[in-house]
Motif scaffolding. Structure first.
Motif, PDB file in Angstrom:
ATOM      1  N   LEU A 202       0.822  -1.215   0.000  1.00 43.71           N
ATOM      2  CA  LEU A 202       0.000   0.000   0.000  1.00 43.71           C
ATOM      3  C   LEU A 202       0.857   1.265   0.000  1.00 43.71           C
ATOM      4  O   LEU A 202       0.543   2.231  -0.708  1.00 43.71           O
ATOM      5  CB  LEU A 202      -0.949  -0.021   1.193  1.00 43.71           C
ATOM      6  CG  LEU A 202      -2.012  -1.127   1.149  1.00 43.71           C
ATOM      7  CD1 LEU A 202      -2.811  -1.155   2.443  1.00 43.71           C
ATOM      8  CD2 LEU A 202      -2.917  -0.965  -0.053  1.00 43.71           C
ATOM      9  N   ALA A 203       1.934   1.276   0.763  1.00 45.55           N
ATOM     10  CA  ALA A 203       2.822   2.452   0.779  1.00 45.55           C
ATOM     11  C   ALA A 203       3.473   2.649  -0.583  1.00 45.55           C
ATOM     12  O   ALA A 203       3.601   3.775  -1.072  1.00 45.55           O
ATOM     13  CB  ALA A 203       3.878   2.307   1.862  1.00 45.55           C
ATOM     14  N   GLY A 204       3.891   1.549  -1.226  1.00 48.69           N
ATOM     15  CA  GLY A 204       4.483   1.641  -2.558  1.00 48.69           C
ATOM     16  C   GLY A 204       3.500   2.158  -3.596  1.00 48.69           C
ATOM     17  O   GLY A 204       3.845   2.982  -4.448  1.00 48.69           O
ATOM     18  N   VAL A 205       2.261   1.689  -3.531  1.00 51.20           N
ATOM     19  CA  VAL A 205       1.231   2.157  -4.464  1.00 51.20           C
ATOM     20  C   VAL A 205       0.955   3.641  -4.247  1.00 51.20           C
ATOM     21  O   VAL A 205       0.886   4.415  -5.209  1.00 51.20           O
ATOM     22  CB  VAL A 205      -0.063   1.330  -4.299  1.00 51.20           C
ATOM     23  CG1 VAL A 205      -1.236   1.983  -5.008  1.00 51.20           C
ATOM     24  CG2 VAL A 205       0.143  -0.080  -4.809  1.00 51.20           C
ATOM     25  N   ILE A 206       0.830   4.055  -2.983  1.00 51.18           N
ATOM     26  CA  ILE A 206       0.574   5.469  -2.697  1.00 51.18           C
ATOM     27  C   ILE A 206       1.739   6.330  -3.170  1.00 51.18           C
ATOM     28  O   ILE A 206       1.543   7.394  -3.758  1.00 51.18           O
ATOM     29  CB  ILE A 206       0.299   5.674  -1.191  1.00 51.18           C
ATOM     30  CG1 ILE A 206      -1.041   5.033  -0.825  1.00 51.18           C
ATOM     31  CG2 ILE A 206       0.294   7.155  -0.822  1.00 51.18           C
ATOM     32  CD1 ILE A 206      -1.305   4.925   0.659  1.00 51.18           C
TER      33      ILE A 206
END
Length: 90
Positions: free
Chosen positions: A12-16
């Motif tokens: 999720l952090a990578g996508v954001i």
């Protein structure tokens, strides 16, 4: 936090981070997850070392998410500085 929690946080952090900093980056799902997990470690280290704010190991902690996303952004910026034009040359 468990290994699965770190993987979900990393994904999720990578996508954001990729949404906040769009561009041609390596990855797909695995690359995005690796950037996010490594970014979480880097963000946590920066936060505890330089900002004197240790990161909680709680999955729902706002500071953990901010550090993970911030670390992922740092990794994307460093990647682009080092290899930014290498994907454009065909």
């Amino acid at each position: 936090m468990t290994i699965i929690g770190w993987i979900i946080l990393g994904l999720l952090a990578g996508v954001i981070a990729k949404v906040l900093l769009p561009g041609r980056d390596p990855g797909g799902l695995v690359g995005t997850t690796l950037i996010g997990v490594a970014g979480a470690f880097i963000g946590g280290w920066i936060s505890s070392r330089f900002l004197d704010h240790p990161i909680s190991k709680n999955f729902y902690d706002t500071g953990t998410w901010i550090a993970a996303i911030g670390g992922s952004l740092v990794l994307l910026i460093v990647y682009r500085l080092l290899f930014g034009n290498s994907r454009d040359r065909h």
